[in-house]
Design a protein around this motif. Structure first.
Motif, PDB file in Angstrom:
ATOM      1  N   SER A 296      20.902  -5.500  -2.851  1.00 16.56           N
ATOM      2  CA  SER A 296      21.403  -4.221  -3.350  1.00 16.56           C
ATOM      3  C   SER A 296      21.942  -3.455  -2.157  1.00 16.56           C
ATOM      4  O   SER A 296      21.260  -3.321  -1.146  1.00 16.56           O
ATOM      5  N   LYS A 297      23.174  -2.990  -2.297  1.00 17.20           N
ATOM      6  CA  LYS A 297      23.807  -2.357  -1.136  1.00 17.20           C
ATOM      7  C   LYS A 297      23.610  -0.847  -1.082  1.00 17.20           C
ATOM      8  O   LYS A 297      23.657  -0.254  -0.028  1.00 17.20           O
ATOM      9  N   ASN A 298      23.409  -0.245  -2.249  1.00 17.29           N
ATOM     10  CA  ASN A 298      23.217   1.215  -2.241  1.00 17.29           C
ATOM     11  C   ASN A 298      21.747   1.531  -2.060  1.00 17.29           C
ATOM     12  O   ASN A 298      21.038   1.789  -3.017  1.00 17.29           O
ATOM     13  N   VAL A 299      21.325   1.462  -0.833  1.00 19.24           N
ATOM     14  CA  VAL A 299      19.892   1.656  -0.596  1.00 19.24           C
ATOM     15  C   VAL A 299      19.570   3.129  -0.447  1.00 19.24           C
ATOM     16  O   VAL A 299      20.278   3.855   0.243  1.00 19.24           O
ATOM     17  N   VAL A 300      18.509   3.549  -1.106  1.00 15.57           N
ATOM     18  CA  VAL A 300      18.014   4.903  -0.888  1.00 15.57           C
ATOM     19  C   VAL A 300      16.919   4.795   0.176  1.00 15.57           C
ATOM     20  O   VAL A 300      16.055   3.942   0.094  1.00 15.57           O
ATOM     21  N   PHE A 301      17.014   5.624   1.206  1.00 16.69           N
ATOM     22  CA  PHE A 301      16.045   5.509   2.299  1.00 16.69           C
ATOM     23  C   PHE A 301      15.402   6.848   2.613  1.00 16.69           C
ATOM     24  O   PHE A 301      15.798   7.881   2.067  1.00 16.69           O
ATOM     25  N   LEU A 302      14.421   6.791   3.478  1.00 16.79           N
ATOM     26  CA  LEU A 302      13.741   8.013   3.913  1.00 16.79           C
ATOM     27  C   LEU A 302      13.876   8.140   5.426  1.00 16.79           C
ATOM     28  O   LEU A 302      14.124   7.153   6.110  1.00 16.79           O
ATOM     29  N   PHE A 303      13.704   9.355   5.924  1.00 12.85           N
ATOM     30  CA  PHE A 303      13.612   9.560   7.369  1.00 12.85           C
ATOM     31  C   PHE A 303      12.149   9.796   7.732  1.00 12.85           C
ATOM     32  O   PHE A 303      11.359  10.250   6.913  1.00 12.85           O
ATOM     33  N   LYS A 304      11.856   9.518   8.986  1.00 10.76           N
ATOM     34  CA  LYS A 304      10.496   9.643   9.503  1.00 10.76           C
ATOM     35  C   LYS A 304       9.911  11.050   9.291  1.00 10.76           C
ATOM     36  O   LYS A 304       8.734  11.222   9.016  1.00 10.76           O
TER      37      LYS A 304
ATOM     38  N   PHE B  25      10.564   8.494  -5.316  1.00 12.62           N
ATOM     39  CA  PHE B  25       9.943   7.490  -6.183  1.00 12.62           C
ATOM     40  C   PHE B  25      10.156   7.866  -7.647  1.00 12.62           C
ATOM     41  O   PHE B  25      10.453   7.034  -8.480  1.00 12.62           O
ATOM     42  N   GLU B  26      10.017   9.161  -7.927  1.00 15.94           N
ATOM     43  CA  GLU B  26      10.145   9.652  -9.281  1.00 15.94           C
ATOM     44  C   GLU B  26      11.583   9.523  -9.766  1.00 15.94           C
ATOM     45  O   GLU B  26      11.866   9.026 -10.845  1.00 15.94           O
ATOM     46  N   MET B  27      12.500   9.918  -8.904  1.00 17.26           N
ATOM     47  CA  MET B  27      13.903   9.993  -9.283  1.00 17.26           C
ATOM     48  C   MET B  27      14.516   8.606  -9.484  1.00 17.26           C
ATOM     49  O   MET B  27      15.272   8.389 -10.420  1.00 17.26           O
ATOM     50  N   TYR B  28      14.180   7.662  -8.591  1.00 19.42           N
ATOM     51  CA  TYR B  28      14.875   6.363  -8.633  1.00 19.42           C
ATOM     52  C   TYR B  28      14.064   5.240  -9.268  1.00 19.42           C
ATOM     53  O   TYR B  28      14.620   4.243  -9.680  1.00 19.42           O
TER      54      TYR B  28
ATOM     55  N   TYR C  64      12.348   3.048  -7.827  1.00 20.14           N
ATOM     56  CA  TYR C  64      12.251   1.839  -6.999  1.00 20.14           C
ATOM     57  C   TYR C  64      10.824   1.664  -6.477  1.00 20.14           C
ATOM     58  O   TYR C  64      10.055   2.620  -6.414  1.00 20.14           O
ATOM     59  N   GLY C  65      10.533   0.455  -6.062  1.00 17.72           N
ATOM     60  CA  GLY C  65       9.182   0.169  -5.579  1.00 17.72           C
ATOM     61  C   GLY C  65       8.969   0.487  -4.110  1.00 17.72           C
ATOM     62  O   GLY C  65       7.853   0.577  -3.637  1.00 17.72           O
ATOM     63  N   ARG C  66      10.086   0.623  -3.352  1.00 17.45           N
ATOM     64  CA  ARG C  66       9.940   0.798  -1.906  1.00 17.45           C
ATOM     65  C   ARG C  66      11.166   1.478  -1.310  1.00 17.45           C
ATOM     66  O   ARG C  66      12.271   1.322  -1.839  1.00 17.45           O
ATOM     67  N   PHE C  67      10.936   2.219  -0.271  1.00 14.58           N
ATOM     68  CA  PHE C  67      12.050   2.872   0.427  1.00 14.58           C
ATOM     69  C   PHE C  67      11.956   2.583   1.925  1.00 14.58           C
ATOM     70  O   PHE C  67      10.948   2.891   2.552  1.00 14.58           O
ATOM     71  N   PRO C  68      13.006   2.001   2.511  1.00 13.96           N
ATOM     72  CA  PRO C  68      12.998   1.796   3.955  1.00 13.96           C
ATOM     73  C   PRO C  68      13.049   3.157   4.663  1.00 13.96           C
ATOM     74  O   PRO C  68      13.605   4.112   4.135  1.00 13.96           O
ATOM     75  N   VAL C  69      12.453   3.200   5.840  1.00 15.82           N
ATOM     76  CA  VAL C  69      12.502   4.421   6.645  1.00 15.82           C
ATOM     77  C   VAL C  69      13.413   4.127   7.833  1.00 15.82           C
ATOM     78  O   VAL C  69      13.235   3.110   8.516  1.00 15.82           O
ATOM     79  N   ILE C  70      14.394   4.981   8.060  1.00 15.94           N
ATOM     80  CA  ILE C  70      15.319   4.703   9.166  1.00 15.94           C
ATOM     81  C   ILE C  70      15.341   5.845  10.174  1.00 15.94           C
ATOM     82  O   ILE C  70      15.014   6.984   9.866  1.00 15.94           O
ATOM     83  N   ASP C  71      15.711   5.482  11.381  1.00 17.06           N
ATOM     84  CA  ASP C  71      15.839   6.440  12.466  1.00 17.06           C
ATOM     85  C   ASP C  71      17.048   7.347  12.203  1.00 17.06           C
ATOM     86  O   ASP C  71      18.112   6.860  11.827  1.00 17.06           O
ATOM     87  N   GLU C  72      16.859   8.636  12.425  1.00 12.70           N
ATOM     88  CA  GLU C  72      17.928   9.596  12.123  1.00 12.70           C
ATOM     89  C   GLU C  72      19.211   9.298  12.888  1.00 12.70           C
ATOM     90  O   GLU C  72      20.312   9.463  12.385  1.00 12.70           O
ATOM     91  N   VAL C  73      19.040   8.846  14.129  1.00 11.60           N
ATOM     92  CA  VAL C  73      20.201   8.734  15.012  1.00 11.60           C
ATOM     93  C   VAL C  73      20.925   7.391  14.874  1.00 11.60           C
ATOM     94  O   VAL C  73      22.097   7.336  14.516  1.00 11.60           O
TER      95      VAL C  73
END
Lengths: 111, 319
Positions: free
Chosen positions: B93-101, B112-115, B117-126
């Protein structure tokens, strides 16, 4: 046989720990030693670095005889005290050292 | 029924919100995270998920930047359509929803509620590198941990319970299945085996028999030595313990094995000469491991590190 009996064979004791040994093994390739040495073994080798203590701890080797007049690294001696492994050294080569052991202790020690 | 429970949980969350509103994603995300490169096959993703027992993997490019996500559902589709050999980039899946630290726990809840999905990757802001992952389980555990601390620190409880033994509850809350963990981060080969020796001590303390423990320690020693000699990177030893069974995982972040089949052969070694002088690199490591373990899985490819999983069942004669 008792570990300290190795002293009487003329091997120089570097670290003394009590215990008994029933087997002997000779090899310088650590993986071979790992795979084959039995517990309660005296191990003849020319390797002197600290890793031989890890090999001894994992396989259950109780005493090491360093041959060919090599010296143990300082770290090896320290670690062996911590882990309770006896260390000896000798000027003899591996074959001569084992021959000496077998001459005296033939029946008490197995391969 | 389920909806009713969910409403109760929502109520509860609202009530306790002040207590955990300060929790950030970085506090409870799982890290480091198992990722997969976009040019790998779906089959490889399946193996990774199976051996790590996870249900989804963030997909990254050469630089470790987030590109997509592949989940167990994608694997099931690939199995149905016989496309396990396709590359990840085609099936993810290319449209990934992610979180920031630094996102707050409530932001995670909302996602989690909105989408759904079972998991969200966390990515570095920069640099957009993947630094962790948050699953529903992480979220639950973060809440439970916070709640149990809160609960126990409430002195009024003691009036009801009468004993303060309950104070120790948070310590006993088993949050991770890992029981032994060791970081391999030395550059000196002569220190190799430290982790295996520690594991041996740990297993003996758990009352496993010396014979069983020796088998595990030898295999772990060889895996640890491989990390030190070959990977040129850091690594990790993890062990999971059950009464009759031990699982050991050793992984590194190094250059990987190009040809696993070759590497498995007795006497085959790519170890440099200076290492051989020390008695390492005899080419017996992997076969020692195979001999000792009841089951062994190695996952590796060039540039992707090595992941080794070994299973040990206690044999009849290992009492």
């Amino acid at each position: 046989m008792k570990i300290e009996a190795l002293k009487e064979l003329g091997f120089e004791m570097i670290v003394e720990e009590k215990g008994e040994i029933f087997h002997g093994y000779a090899c310088d390739l650590l993986s071979e030693v790992m795979g084959r040495a039995k517990p309660d073994t005296v191990w003849f080798t020319v390797q002197s670095h600290i890793n031989i203590i890890a090999v001894a701890v994992i396989t259950g080797i109780r005493a090491i005889v360093l041959c060919n007049g090599h010296d143990y690294d300082e770290g090896t001696i320290e670690r062996s005290k911590k882990e309770g492994i006896s260390l000896f050294k000798t000027e003899l080569n591996t074959f001569e050292a084992i021959k000496k052991l077998c001459n005296v202790m033939q029946d008490e020690i197995q391969g | 029924m389920e909806i009713e429970i969910m409403e109760n949980i929502d109520d509860l969350i609202k009530k306790i919100q002040p207590y955990f509103s300060e929790l950030s994603v970085g506090d409870f995300m799982s890290s480091p995270v198992v990722t997969i490169q976009e040019n790998q096959t779906v089959l490889y993703a399946k193996e990774l998920m199976r051996s790590w027992r996870i249900s989804g993997l963030p997909v990254v490019d050469d630089e470790g930047r987030l590109k997509g996500i592949i989940s167990i559902e994608d694997i099931v589709h690939a199995l149905e359509n016989g496309t396990l050999e396709s590359s990840i980039s085609e099936k993810m899946s290319k449209n990934v929803v992610f979180l920031f630290k630094y996102d707050k726990i409530m932001d995670a809840f909302k996602k989690f509620e909105m989408y759904g999905y079972g998991r969200f990757p966390v990515i570095d802001e920069v640099d957009h590198h993947v630094i962790g992952i948050v699953t529903k389980q992480d979220l639950m555990l973060a809440l439970l941990k916070k709640l149990s601390v809160l609960y126990v620190h409430d002195a009024r409880r003691e009036e009801f319970v009468g004993v303060d033994i309950y104070r120790s509850v948070p310590k006993n809350v088993k949050i991770e299945r890992t029981e032994f963990e060791f970081q391999i981060d030395y550059k000196d080969i002569s220190l190799s085996g430290t982790g295996a020796s520690e594991l041996k001590r740990f297993l003996i303390s758990k009352n496993f028999s010396p014979k069983f423990v020796k088998r595990i320690a030898i295999a772990t020693y060889e895996a640890e030595t491989n990390v030190v000699i070959h990977s040129n990177s850091t690594g990790r030893i993890k062990a999971y313990v059950e009464p009759e069974f031990v699982e050991v995982r050793v992984n590194d972040n190094g250059k990987g094995i190009e040809n696993i089949e070759m590497a498995m052969r007795d006497g085959y070694s790519t170890a440099p000469d200076y290492v051989r002088e020390y008695g390492f690199g005899a080419g017996m490591g992997l076969s020692n491991m195979k001999k000792c373990a009841d089951r062994m899985i190695i996952l590796s490819s060039k540039g992707n590190g090595v992941f080794v999983e070994m299973h040990f069942w206690r044999h009849e004669d290992e009492n």
